[in-house]
Scaffold this motif. Structure first.
Motif, PDB file in Angstrom:
ATOM      1  N   GLY B 109       0.760  -1.237   0.000  1.00  0.00           N
ATOM      2  CA  GLY B 109       0.000   0.000   0.000  1.00  0.00           C
ATOM      3  C   GLY B 109       0.793   1.291   0.000  1.00  0.00           C
ATOM      4  N   LEU B 110       1.997   1.270  -0.499  1.00  0.00           N
ATOM      5  CA  LEU B 110       2.790   2.497  -0.518  1.00  0.00           C
ATOM      6  C   LEU B 110       2.762   3.123  -1.911  1.00  0.00           C
ATOM      7  CD1 LEU B 110       5.966   1.122   1.262  1.00  0.00           C
ATOM      8  CD2 LEU B 110       4.109   2.398   2.312  1.00  0.00           C
ATOM      9  N   THR B 111       3.107   4.391  -1.974  1.00  0.00           N
ATOM     10  CA  THR B 111       3.389   5.015  -3.260  1.00  0.00           C
ATOM     11  C   THR B 111       4.858   5.404  -3.257  1.00  0.00           C
ATOM     12  OG1 THR B 111       1.158   5.851  -3.510  1.00  0.00           O
ATOM     13  CG2 THR B 111       2.860   6.959  -4.770  1.00  0.00           C
ATOM     14  N   ILE B 112       5.560   4.985  -4.285  1.00  0.00           N
ATOM     15  CA  ILE B 112       7.004   5.224  -4.322  1.00  0.00           C
ATOM     16  C   ILE B 112       7.308   5.988  -5.587  1.00  0.00           C
ATOM     17  CG2 ILE B 112       9.212   4.055  -4.628  1.00  0.00           C
ATOM     18  CD1 ILE B 112       8.135   1.872  -2.796  1.00  0.00           C
ATOM     19  N   LYS B 113       8.121   7.048  -5.438  1.00  0.00           N
ATOM     20  CA  LYS B 113       8.398   7.791  -6.669  1.00  0.00           C
ATOM     21  C   LYS B 113       9.789   8.422  -6.690  1.00  0.00           C
ATOM     22  CE  LYS B 113       6.210  12.112  -5.276  1.00  0.00           C
ATOM     23  NZ  LYS B 113       5.082  13.018  -5.494  1.00  0.00           N
ATOM     24  N   ASN B 114      10.170   8.853  -7.880  1.00  0.00           N
ATOM     25  CA  ASN B 114      11.370   9.661  -8.098  1.00  0.00           C
ATOM     26  C   ASN B 114      12.674   9.019  -7.640  1.00  0.00           C
ATOM     27  OD1 ASN B 114       9.555  11.522  -8.996  1.00  0.00           O
ATOM     28  ND2 ASN B 114       9.615  12.790  -7.159  1.00  0.00           N
ATOM     29  N   THR B 115      13.120   7.998  -8.343  1.00  0.00           N
ATOM     30  CA  THR B 115      14.443   7.451  -8.023  1.00  0.00           C
ATOM     31  C   THR B 115      15.536   8.221  -8.742  1.00  0.00           C
ATOM     32  OG1 THR B 115      14.329   5.943  -9.875  1.00  0.00           O
ATOM     33  CG2 THR B 115      13.578   5.120  -7.764  1.00  0.00           C
ATOM     34  N   GLY B 116      15.193   8.889  -9.824  1.00  0.00           N
ATOM     35  CA  GLY B 116      16.207   9.528 -10.646  1.00  0.00           C
ATOM     36  C   GLY B 116      16.934   8.495 -11.487  1.00  0.00           C
ATOM     37  N   TYR B 117      17.825   8.976 -12.332  1.00  0.00           N
ATOM     38  CA  TYR B 117      18.555   8.072 -13.215  1.00  0.00           C
ATOM     39  C   TYR B 117      20.038   8.183 -12.937  1.00  0.00           C
ATOM     40  CZ  TYR B 117      20.949   6.390 -17.336  1.00  0.00           C
ATOM     41  OH  TYR B 117      21.798   5.737 -18.167  1.00  0.00           O
ATOM     42  N   SER B 118      20.715   7.057 -12.922  1.00  0.00           N
ATOM     43  CA  SER B 118      22.159   7.076 -12.765  1.00  0.00           C
ATOM     44  C   SER B 118      22.762   6.088 -13.751  1.00  0.00           C
ATOM     45  CB  SER B 118      22.520   6.672 -11.336  1.00  0.00           C
ATOM     46  OG  SER B 118      23.841   6.192 -11.318  1.00  0.00           O
ATOM     47  N   SER B 119      23.897   6.418 -14.301  1.00  0.00           N
ATOM     48  CA  SER B 119      24.535   5.461 -15.196  1.00  0.00           C
ATOM     49  C   SER B 119      25.449   4.515 -14.424  1.00  0.00           C
ATOM     50  CB  SER B 119      25.304   6.191 -16.296  1.00  0.00           C
ATOM     51  OG  SER B 119      26.130   7.158 -15.718  1.00  0.00           O
ATOM     52  N   VAL B 120      25.578   4.729 -13.105  1.00  0.00           N
ATOM     53  CA  VAL B 120      26.461   3.882 -12.288  1.00  0.00           C
ATOM     54  C   VAL B 120      25.697   2.703 -11.688  1.00  0.00           C
ATOM     55  CG1 VAL B 120      28.052   3.858 -10.350  1.00  0.00           C
ATOM     56  CG2 VAL B 120      27.886   5.877 -11.784  1.00  0.00           C
ATOM     57  N   ASP B 121      24.598   3.000 -11.029  1.00  0.00           N
ATOM     58  CA  ASP B 121      23.827   1.906 -10.434  1.00  0.00           C
ATOM     59  C   ASP B 121      22.428   1.857 -11.038  1.00  0.00           C
ATOM     60  OD1 ASP B 121      23.098   4.300  -9.408  1.00  0.00           O
ATOM     61  OD2 ASP B 121      22.766   3.589  -7.368  1.00  0.00           O
ATOM     62  N   GLU B 122      21.809   0.695 -10.858  1.00  0.00           N
ATOM     63  CA  GLU B 122      20.457   0.527 -11.386  1.00  0.00           C
ATOM     64  C   GLU B 122      19.469   0.919 -10.309  1.00  0.00           C
ATOM     65  OE1 GLU B 122      20.258  -3.498 -12.692  1.00  0.00           O
ATOM     66  OE2 GLU B 122      21.270  -3.044 -14.580  1.00  0.00           O
ATOM     67  N   ARG B 123      18.914   2.068 -10.401  1.00  0.00           N
ATOM     68  CA  ARG B 123      18.009   2.548  -9.356  1.00  0.00           C
ATOM     69  C   ARG B 123      16.618   1.975  -9.552  1.00  0.00           C
ATOM     70  NH1 ARG B 123      19.798   8.872  -9.075  1.00  0.00           N
ATOM     71  NH2 ARG B 123      21.863   8.493  -8.180  1.00  0.00           N
ATOM     72  N   ALA B 124      16.037   1.556  -8.443  1.00  0.00           N
ATOM     73  CA  ALA B 124      14.710   0.954  -8.542  1.00  0.00           C
ATOM     74  C   ALA B 124      13.823   1.479  -7.429  1.00  0.00           C
ATOM     75  CB  ALA B 124      14.815  -0.563  -8.445  1.00  0.00           C
ATOM     76  N   GLY B 125      12.536   1.514  -7.690  1.00  0.00           N
ATOM     77  CA  GLY B 125      11.596   1.888  -6.641  1.00  0.00           C
ATOM     78  C   GLY B 125      11.738   0.936  -5.466  1.00  0.00           C
ATOM     79  N   ILE B 126      11.633  -0.359  -5.772  1.00  0.00           N
ATOM     80  CA  ILE B 126      11.874  -1.372  -4.745  1.00  0.00           C
ATOM     81  C   ILE B 126      12.872  -2.358  -5.320  1.00  0.00           C
ATOM     82  CG2 ILE B 126      10.883  -3.195  -3.331  1.00  0.00           C
ATOM     83  CD1 ILE B 126       8.214  -1.804  -3.518  1.00  0.00           C
ATOM     84  N   LYS B 127      13.952  -2.576  -4.596  1.00  0.00           N
ATOM     85  CA  LYS B 127      14.965  -3.500  -5.079  1.00  0.00           C
ATOM     86  C   LYS B 127      15.030  -4.681  -4.131  1.00  0.00           C
ATOM     87  CE  LYS B 127      18.938  -2.085  -7.253  1.00  0.00           C
ATOM     88  NZ  LYS B 127      20.214  -1.360  -7.281  1.00  0.00           N
ATOM     89  N   LEU B 128      14.944  -5.881  -4.667  1.00  0.00           N
ATOM     90  CA  LEU B 128      15.056  -7.061  -3.811  1.00  0.00           C
ATOM     91  C   LEU B 128      16.372  -7.745  -4.140  1.00  0.00           C
ATOM     92  CD1 LEU B 128      11.811  -6.837  -4.750  1.00  0.00           C
ATOM     93  CD2 LEU B 128      11.674  -8.673  -3.088  1.00  0.00           C
ATOM     94  N   LEU B 129      17.292  -7.735  -3.178  1.00  0.00           N
ATOM     95  CA  LEU B 129      18.593  -8.356  -3.413  1.00  0.00           C
ATOM     96  C   LEU B 129      18.670  -9.630  -2.592  1.00  0.00           C
ATOM     97  CD1 LEU B 129      20.969  -5.265  -3.154  1.00  0.00           C
ATOM     98  CD2 LEU B 129      20.280  -6.470  -5.211  1.00  0.00           C
ATOM     99  N   SER B 130      18.856 -10.746  -3.249  1.00  0.00           N
ATOM    100  CA  SER B 130      18.919 -12.044  -2.571  1.00  0.00           C
ATOM    101  C   SER B 130      17.796 -12.192  -1.548  1.00  0.00           C
ATOM    102  CB  SER B 130      20.271 -12.230  -1.879  1.00  0.00           C
ATOM    103  OG  SER B 130      21.293 -12.004  -2.797  1.00  0.00           O
ATOM    104  N   ALA B 131      16.621 -11.760  -1.902  1.00  0.00           N
ATOM    105  CA  ALA B 131      15.511 -11.811  -0.953  1.00  0.00           C
ATOM    106  C   ALA B 131      14.777 -13.137  -1.116  1.00  0.00           C
ATOM    107  CB  ALA B 131      14.560 -10.653  -1.210  1.00  0.00           C
ATOM    108  N   TYR B 132      14.067 -13.521  -0.054  1.00  0.00           N
ATOM    109  CA  TYR B 132      13.321 -14.780  -0.102  1.00  0.00           C
ATOM    110  C   TYR B 132      11.942 -14.550   0.503  1.00  0.00           C
ATOM    111  CZ  TYR B 132      12.017 -19.616   0.762  1.00  0.00           C
ATOM    112  OH  TYR B 132      11.360 -20.817   0.777  1.00  0.00           O
ATOM    113  N   GLY B 133      10.930 -15.032  -0.171  1.00  0.00           N
ATOM    114  CA  GLY B 133       9.594 -14.993   0.402  1.00  0.00           C
ATOM    115  C   GLY B 133       9.030 -13.608   0.653  1.00  0.00           C
ATOM    116  N   CYS B 134       9.429 -12.650  -0.125  1.00  0.00           N
ATOM    117  CA  CYS B 134       8.916 -11.289   0.074  1.00  0.00           C
ATOM    118  C   CYS B 134       7.641 -11.074  -0.741  1.00  0.00           C
ATOM    119  CB  CYS B 134       9.950 -10.267  -0.348  1.00  0.00           C
ATOM    120  SG  CYS B 134      11.419 -10.350   0.684  1.00  0.00           S
ATOM    121  N   ILE B 135       6.818 -10.176  -0.242  1.00  0.00           N
ATOM    122  CA  ILE B 135       5.585  -9.846  -0.963  1.00  0.00           C
ATOM    123  C   ILE B 135       5.544  -8.345  -1.202  1.00  0.00           C
ATOM    124  CG2 ILE B 135       3.063  -9.902  -0.884  1.00  0.00           C
ATOM    125  CD1 ILE B 135       3.316 -12.246   1.079  1.00  0.00           C
TER     126      ILE B 135
END
Lengths: 254, 426
Positions: B109-135
């Motif tokens: 139920g969140l609203t997420i906005k404005n990550t901006g753009y970078s050529s160095v890292d991949e910016r994401a609203g929500i990033k799941l790194l090695s996550a398990y069982g997330c919803i």
């Protein structure tokens, strides 16, 4: 102007023209009733417009010229300019054919399918009527013999509807390795039948699904300037054969 | 002593033991149910990182409505982040907003906005790194580079999210749902648009993509590579820059999707390249320049699809083998089938073609003479695209007809021996 009126009224009395209008009414309303989608009926009607309309215009205009030959001789004995007479005959025939086309195709189309593409189809049909009337007049002034004149007119019709496309195909086969974009445009403009066909396909939104070449056509012909160009080209297709024919008519030995 | 107990006592003891176990279980359960709930207000947004560090696992963090300036918030323990209407996490163009690196994290139920753009890292609203069982559930993501990025994730669920961006160029835009080297994901009921690729899968296996709507993306509606044992069902792909691409994968099931309005020469309703053992069934292909394009595929089954109003319904390249096309409806396409060479070993029997002009004398529902869906003109256009200028001209009609009566040039192998007389009810 009086001459135009006489020619026009004289032609309107002919039974063939009425039969033509009835045929057009039957076929176009039949198409609309048969097909579930009016767009499909319009595409089928396009084939009629592209083939039957020029054929009828050519045959009718050329046979009119020969049938009215005595009338022409009679009128020319009066103090009337040849070019005026020729012009009024052309306008009379063209107007009569256009009227029966509007009557035969226009009414069913406007009843069943009121859309910009239907209007464009009617405009294309009108333009083709005039173009092929002009072409027929050009053919007949060069031939004294009736059979020969109608033959030439028919051959011209055959050329624009069949042979030209076959030649284009041959041309494409031989030069398919070259960039042909501009050439293709030129080839389109060199045949009124192809030109109207492609204008209509643009209108029916088929270009979007026809890939690269389709995109090319959309880019040029899809815009309003493109349409103006087409209109201008069709006007040229009416004017040039007519002017050539008129020149010949004013100089030839009747 | 136990021996002294009579029968009633024994029953009583057994009952007490059971009661004890039940009470233990109950207390345990209440302990699970009575998770701590913490309310966070926008005024406390500077402390969010500290709050997350200090709360015990399984805490529910509820956010009050308002604007939170958050970026690169890393979560490593199982928490629930719950937004009660209009909770906006604003990344202020500074980086990813939420980074989930743990197990069983629930974001809702969140609203997420404005990550901006970078050529160095991949910016994401929500990033799941090695996550398990997330919803990830009911999240609105606006104006981000990547929407939801799953990297090395497994057993995660992405459901009911709405991800939208206004991408301008392919280079400076990311994917709405991006999954890389993951497995057992469920992507369901998401609406994504305006990104580079709507859904991007690379090295993702055993995953289901259900009922999503991916439209108006710059490149692909779904971009799918090296991903085996996946299925996508009931999705809608509309007006994407290049359609949908599925490449280098095995055992993919594509069912009941709609692929529509992909226009352009390099646009494919769906492109299948180097695919093995794939089932494409019950899909609708509508108003694409190319409905379905196959190249280098093995054992692809095309069953009960509807191809309608496409430029080219099916383009099957000669590099495909064992394609089975059965029970499909081909209605109102400019060309039903095109190929660049000879197609040996394919099976095109038992489809409905609206261009079929044969008859059915013994009334068994299938036509008595074979239908060859590759028309002469489609062969010509395949070789010389410019010949499209002659589309619908009478000369072409004559060519096609004469070729149908006396075939000489078109490939003999593409033939439907049992064309249906009536369209199938799909």
């Amino acid at each position: 102007m009086k001459l135009v009126k006489y020619v026009f009224l004289d032609i309107l009395r002919s039974k063939i023209l009425i039969a033509y209008a009835v045929f057009l009414i039957a076929i176009s309303s039949g198409l609309f009733m048969i097909s579930a989608e009016p767009v499909k009926a319009i595409t089928s009607l396009l084939n009629i417009v592209l083939i039957v309309l020029p054929l009828f215009s050519v045959v009718f205009a050329s046979s009119y010229y020969y049938n009215a030959y005595e009338f022409t001789e009679l009128i020319l004995a009066q103090p009337i300019k040849r070019s005026t007479l020729f012009f009024s005959q052309f306008v009379g025939v063209g107007a009569a054919l256009s009227l029966s086309f509007i009557f035969g195709c226009g009414i069913p189309v406007l009843i069943f399918f009121r859309d910009s593409s239907a209007l464009i189809l009617l405009c294309c049909g009108l333009a083709l009527t005039w173009v092929f009337t002009a072409i027929a007049f050009l053919a007949v002034v060069y031939a004294r013999d009736k059979t020969k004149g109608i033959g030439i007119a028919l051959l011209l019709w055959f050329y624009f509807v069949f042979i030209y496309d076959a030649l284009v195909l041959l041309f494409l086969f031989n030069f398919s390795n070259y960039p042909l974009e501009k050439m293709l445009m030129m080839l389109t403009f060199l045949n009124p039948v192809d030109l109207t066909r492609i204008i209509m396909l643009m209108q029916l939104d088929m270009a979007a699904i026809m890939g690269y070449t389709g995109a090319l056509f959309t880019q040029f012909l899809g815009s309003s300037t493109g349409l103006v160009w087409c209109f201008f080209a069709l006007l040229l297709w009416i004017a040039v054969p007519f002017i050539l024919a008129q020149r010949k008519f004013t100089r030839k030995d009747i | 002593m136990i021996g002294c107990l009579d029968n009633t006592n024994l029953v009583y003891l057994a009952f007490m033991i059971r009661l004890f176990i039940f009470v233990c279980l109950l207390s345990n359960a209440t302990c699970l149910l009575a998770l701590d709930t913490i309310y966070v207000k926008p005024s406390a947004q500077a402390d969010i990182e500290r709050i997350i560090d200090h709360v015990p696992p399984h805490t529910i963090i509820k956010f009050a409505p308002g604007n939170y300036k958050i970026h690169d918030l890393i979560i490593r323990k199982p928490l629930t982040l719950y937004g009660i209407e209009q909770v906006v996490f604003d990344g202020q163009q500074l980086g990813s907003v939420l980074v989930l690196e743990g197990r069983n994290i629930h974001v809702k139920g969140l609203t997420i906005k404005n990550t901006g753009y970078s050529s160095v890292d991949e910016r994401a609203g929500i990033k799941l790194l090695s996550a398990y069982g997330c919803i990830i559930e009911d999240v609105n993501i606006r104006n981000t580079c990547f929407g939801i990025s799953l990297v090395n994730a497994s057993n995660c669920v992405v459901i009911n999210n709405n991800i939208h961006a206004v991408g301008i160029s392919e280079q400076r835009s990311g994917n709405a749902i991006h999954a890389w080297k993951s497995d057992s994901l469920t992507i369901k009921n998401n609406t994504v648009s305006g990104h580079r690729d709507g859904i991007y899968f690379e090295f993702v296996s055993k995953t289901g993509v259900y009922m999503n709507n991916s439209s108006d993306n710059l490149r692909y509606g779904i971009h799918f590579m090296f991903s085996n044992d996946d299925e996508y069902v009931g999705n809608v792909f509309d007006r994407n820059g290049s359609g949908v691409a599925v490449m280098f994968s095995s055992r993919v099931h594509i069912r009941d999707n709609t692929f529509s309005q992909g226009s352009g020469a390099a646009n494919f309703g769906i492109l299948l390249k180097e695919i093995n053992d794939c089932e494409v069934s019950g899909n609708t292909f509508r108003q694409n320049t190319n409905g379905l394009y196959m190249e280098g595929t093995n054992r692809v089954y095309l069953l009960h699809n509807l191809f309608t109003e496409n430029g080219w319904a099916c383009r099957v390249q000669a590099s495909c083998s064992s394609v089975i096309v059965r029970g499909n409806n081909f209605i109102g396409n400019s060309f039903d089938m095109a190929t660049n060479g000879s197609l040996a070993g394919q099976n095109f029997n038992g489809n409905y073609w609206d261009t079929y002009s044969g008859y059915d004398m013994n009334k068994d529902g299938t036509g008595d003479i074979p239908h060859s869906p590759v028309s002469m003109y489609s062969m010509i256009v395949e070789r010389m695209p410019y010949a499209i200028m002659l589309y619908r001209s009478f000369t072409v009609f004559l060519l096609d007809r004469s070729e149908r009566i006396m075939p000489g040039i078109t490939t003999e192998q593409v033939k439907d021996l049992k064309p249906a007389m009536q369209a199938f009810v799909l």
